[in-house]
Write a protein that holds these residues in place. Structure first.
Motif, PDB file in Angstrom:
ATOM      1  N   ASN A 204       0.834  -1.200   0.000  1.00 56.89           N
ATOM      2  CA  ASN A 204       0.000   0.000   0.000  1.00 56.89           C
ATOM      3  C   ASN A 204       0.872   1.254   0.000  1.00 56.89           C
ATOM      4  O   ASN A 204       0.630   2.197  -0.761  1.00 56.89           O
ATOM      5  CB  ASN A 204      -0.920   0.004   1.221  1.00 56.89           C
ATOM      6  CG  ASN A 204      -1.741   1.275   1.327  1.00 56.89           C
ATOM      7  OD1 ASN A 204      -2.511   1.610   0.441  1.00 56.89           O
ATOM      8  ND2 ASN A 204      -1.555   2.003   2.431  1.00 56.89           N
ATOM      9  N   GLY A 205       1.899   1.270   0.837  1.00 51.82           N
ATOM     10  CA  GLY A 205       2.801   2.412   0.885  1.00 51.82           C
ATOM     11  C   GLY A 205       3.561   2.610  -0.419  1.00 51.82           C
ATOM     12  O   GLY A 205       3.737   3.741  -0.884  1.00 51.82           O
ATOM     13  N   VAL A 206       4.001   1.512  -1.025  1.00 49.68           N
ATOM     14  CA  VAL A 206       4.739   1.601  -2.292  1.00 49.68           C
ATOM     15  C   VAL A 206       3.849   2.169  -3.390  1.00 49.68           C
ATOM     16  O   VAL A 206       4.268   3.044  -4.168  1.00 49.68           O
ATOM     17  CB  VAL A 206       5.273   0.209  -2.700  1.00 49.68           C
ATOM     18  CG1 VAL A 206       5.808   0.229  -4.132  1.00 49.68           C
ATOM     19  CG2 VAL A 206       6.373  -0.233  -1.741  1.00 49.68           C
ATOM     20  N   ARG A 207       2.621   1.710  -3.469  1.00 49.88           N
ATOM     21  CA  ARG A 207       1.711   2.198  -4.508  1.00 49.88           C
ATOM     22  C   ARG A 207       1.405   3.679  -4.326  1.00 49.88           C
ATOM     23  O   ARG A 207       1.385   4.443  -5.306  1.00 49.88           O
ATOM     24  CB  ARG A 207       0.430   1.356  -4.507  1.00 49.88           C
ATOM     25  CG  ARG A 207       0.659  -0.052  -5.024  1.00 49.88           C
ATOM     26  CD  ARG A 207      -0.561  -0.958  -4.887  1.00 49.88           C
ATOM     27  NE  ARG A 207      -0.282  -2.256  -5.500  1.00 49.88           N
ATOM     28  CZ  ARG A 207      -1.098  -3.295  -5.457  1.00 49.88           C
ATOM     29  NH1 ARG A 207      -2.248  -3.214  -4.783  1.00 49.88           N
ATOM     30  NH2 ARG A 207      -0.770  -4.436  -6.052  1.00 49.88           N
ATOM     31  N   TRP A 208       1.173   4.109  -3.096  1.00 53.56           N
ATOM     32  CA  TRP A 208       0.892   5.515  -2.841  1.00 53.56           C
ATOM     33  C   TRP A 208       2.091   6.390  -3.193  1.00 53.56           C
ATOM     34  O   TRP A 208       1.953   7.405  -3.887  1.00 53.56           O
ATOM     35  CB  TRP A 208       0.483   5.723  -1.391  1.00 53.56           C
ATOM     36  CG  TRP A 208       0.599   7.155  -0.913  1.00 53.56           C
ATOM     37  CD1 TRP A 208       1.375   7.625   0.091  1.00 53.56           C
ATOM     38  CD2 TRP A 208      -0.107   8.287  -1.439  1.00 53.56           C
ATOM     39  NE1 TRP A 208       1.222   8.981   0.232  1.00 53.56           N
ATOM     40  CE2 TRP A 208       0.312   9.413  -0.694  1.00 53.56           C
ATOM     41  CE3 TRP A 208      -1.038   8.462  -2.465  1.00 53.56           C
ATOM     42  CZ2 TRP A 208      -0.164  10.705  -0.943  1.00 53.56           C
ATOM     43  CZ3 TRP A 208      -1.517   9.738  -2.718  1.00 53.56           C
ATOM     44  CH2 TRP A 208      -1.086  10.848  -1.958  1.00 53.56           C
ATOM     45  N   ARG A 209       3.272   6.013  -2.754  1.00 53.76           N
ATOM     46  CA  ARG A 209       4.462   6.834  -3.021  1.00 53.76           C
ATOM     47  C   ARG A 209       4.770   6.908  -4.516  1.00 53.76           C
ATOM     48  O   ARG A 209       5.153   7.971  -5.031  1.00 53.76           O
ATOM     49  CB  ARG A 209       5.668   6.297  -2.250  1.00 53.76           C
ATOM     50  CG  ARG A 209       5.559   6.492  -0.743  1.00 53.76           C
ATOM     51  CD  ARG A 209       6.861   6.149  -0.043  1.00 53.76           C
ATOM     52  NE  ARG A 209       7.204   4.731  -0.163  1.00 53.76           N
ATOM     53  CZ  ARG A 209       6.803   3.795   0.673  1.00 53.76           C
ATOM     54  NH1 ARG A 209       6.017   4.113   1.701  1.00 53.76           N
ATOM     55  NH2 ARG A 209       7.173   2.532   0.508  1.00 53.76           N
ATOM     56  N   THR A 210       4.578   5.785  -5.221  1.00 49.99           N
ATOM     57  CA  THR A 210       4.834   5.778  -6.660  1.00 49.99           C
ATOM     58  C   THR A 210       3.818   6.641  -7.393  1.00 49.99           C
ATOM     59  O   THR A 210       4.169   7.434  -8.278  1.00 49.99           O
ATOM     60  CB  THR A 210       4.794   4.340  -7.206  1.00 49.99           C
ATOM     61  OG1 THR A 210       5.709   3.521  -6.462  1.00 49.99           O
ATOM     62  CG2 THR A 210       5.179   4.308  -8.669  1.00 49.99           C
ATOM     63  N   LEU A 211       2.548   6.499  -7.031  1.00 47.70           N
ATOM     64  CA  LEU A 211       1.512   7.339  -7.639  1.00 47.70           C
ATOM     65  C   LEU A 211       1.781   8.823  -7.382  1.00 47.70           C
ATOM     66  O   LEU A 211       1.668   9.651  -8.299  1.00 47.70           O
ATOM     67  CB  LEU A 211       0.141   6.961  -7.075  1.00 47.70           C
ATOM     68  CG  LEU A 211      -0.603   5.816  -7.758  1.00 47.70           C
ATOM     69  CD1 LEU A 211      -1.761   5.352  -6.900  1.00 47.70           C
ATOM     70  CD2 LEU A 211      -1.100   6.247  -9.140  1.00 47.70           C
TER      71      LEU A 211
END
Length: 341
Positions: A204-211
């Motif tokens: 979840n954190g990876v997807r948010w930071r990448t977005l």
């Protein structure tokens, strides 16, 4: 026959005792130790002898007892796969991929879930470790320290998570996110949101930071909106907050959230995608079934399961370290993103 008689269980045939290694030895005229070598360590006897022993074992219905095999080898021939939520379709292909590798190597794969509870996950993992050769954690909700401690006991691999010093297999979210944002930007979207998943989810954190990073690079504004749970119900419950954010498009942490949001929007007569575009993650079974069909970022789930199980076998056999395979995501464009131009 009375009603009570009809309800009573009736055993129609007596169970025959399972065949033993001694039965196979007697039928083939060899010693039990020779049978053991043929079945547990193929290639050490003449081909004709091995074939005769295997045919006899098949005829008698003999099955190797993993607990007995563990006595001299220390291995049970069993792997365990532990997921955070058994009801989430995202895990179907991961399990299938891992099962394929296990079966090809003559191993048994057992399956358990933690119901999104870190406490239950830890207790289950510790219980499984006493009876399996290796443990496969998918989307673990444990802390890095807890995972490292489990890995110090027996071979362990994690998927969708990175922990220092622990072998991991992780799909790359960047290609899929980049392609999705390119389409949204081309279609005139400038204000977007991310409907987030569990705080304990590393992915979840990876997807948010990448977005966030990629959206800002494209001159788009982006806000994060919390969800109550990574489920259809959690997505539906989030609709008022998504509408209040005044965005034209929303990325959901997973397809379940996206599908719940889509369903709630239809009930509230919010037109998707004309009034709100929705993009999911993972491309689970059924993502293409609603109207409009869900656009989503596809994760290579079966390949992830296969790669993780293969790497776990290397860890168990203390083989040479291998580089993790490239597992890029890709954007699947369907009908839930509007062209605002």
């Amino acid at each position: 026959m009375s009603e009570s008689d009809a309800a009573a269980p009736v055993r129609t045939t007596a169970r025959k005792p399972p065949a033993t290694i001694y039965d196979v030895a007697k039928l083939t005229g060899v010693s039990p130790s020779t049978v053991s070598r043929a079945l547990n360590k193929p290639g050490r006897l003449k081909e004709a002898t091995e074939r005769r022993i295997r045919d006899a074992a098949e005829q008698l219905g003999y099955r190797i007892n993993p607990m007995a095999r563990a006595l001299p080898t220390g291995k049970t021939g069993t792997l365990a796969l532990l997921v955070s939520d058994i009801t989430n379709p995202v895990y179907f292909d991961v399990v299938r991929g891992a099962e394929r590798v296990a079966t090809a190597n003559g191993l048994t794969l057992v399956f358990a879930e933690s119901q999104e509870s870190p406490e239950l996950e830890l207790a289950t993992a510790q219980r499984l470790q006493t009876s399996v050769d290796g443990l496969f954690l998918v989307a673990s909700r444990l802390t890095d320290e807890q995972i490292a401690e489990l890995a110090s006991v027996k071979p362990l691999i994690v998927a969708n998570r990175l922990v220092e010093g622990v072998t991991a297999v992780v799909p790359d979210p960047r290609p899929g996110i980049s392609a999705a944002l390119d389409q949204l930007h081309q279609f005139g979207h400038r204000r977007i949101a991310y409907l987030s998943g569990p705080d304990a989810s590393w992915m979840n954190g990876v997807r948010w930071r990448t977005l966030f990073t990629y959206a800002v690079e494209r001159g788009m504004s982006i806000v994060e909106i919390a969800s109550a749970a990574p489920t259809r119900e959690g997505g539906a419950e989030s609709l008022p907050r998504v509408l209040a954010a005044d965005v034209t498009a929303v990325f959901a942490y997973n397809d379940l959230l996206a599908l719940g949001l889509l369903r709630a929007a239809r009930k509230q007569e919010v037109e998707v995608p004309a009034q709100l575009s929705i993009v999911g993650f993972d491309d689970i079974f059924g993502a293409d079934l609603p109207t409009p069909a869900l656009s989503t970022i596809k994760s290579p789930l079966r390949e992830l399961g296969e790669a993780a199980a293969h790497r776990l076998l290397i860890e168990i056999d203390e083989g040479d370290e291998e580089h993790s395979p490239s597992l890029p995501t890709r954007f699947v464009s369907r009908e839930s993103v509007a062209d605002l131009r």
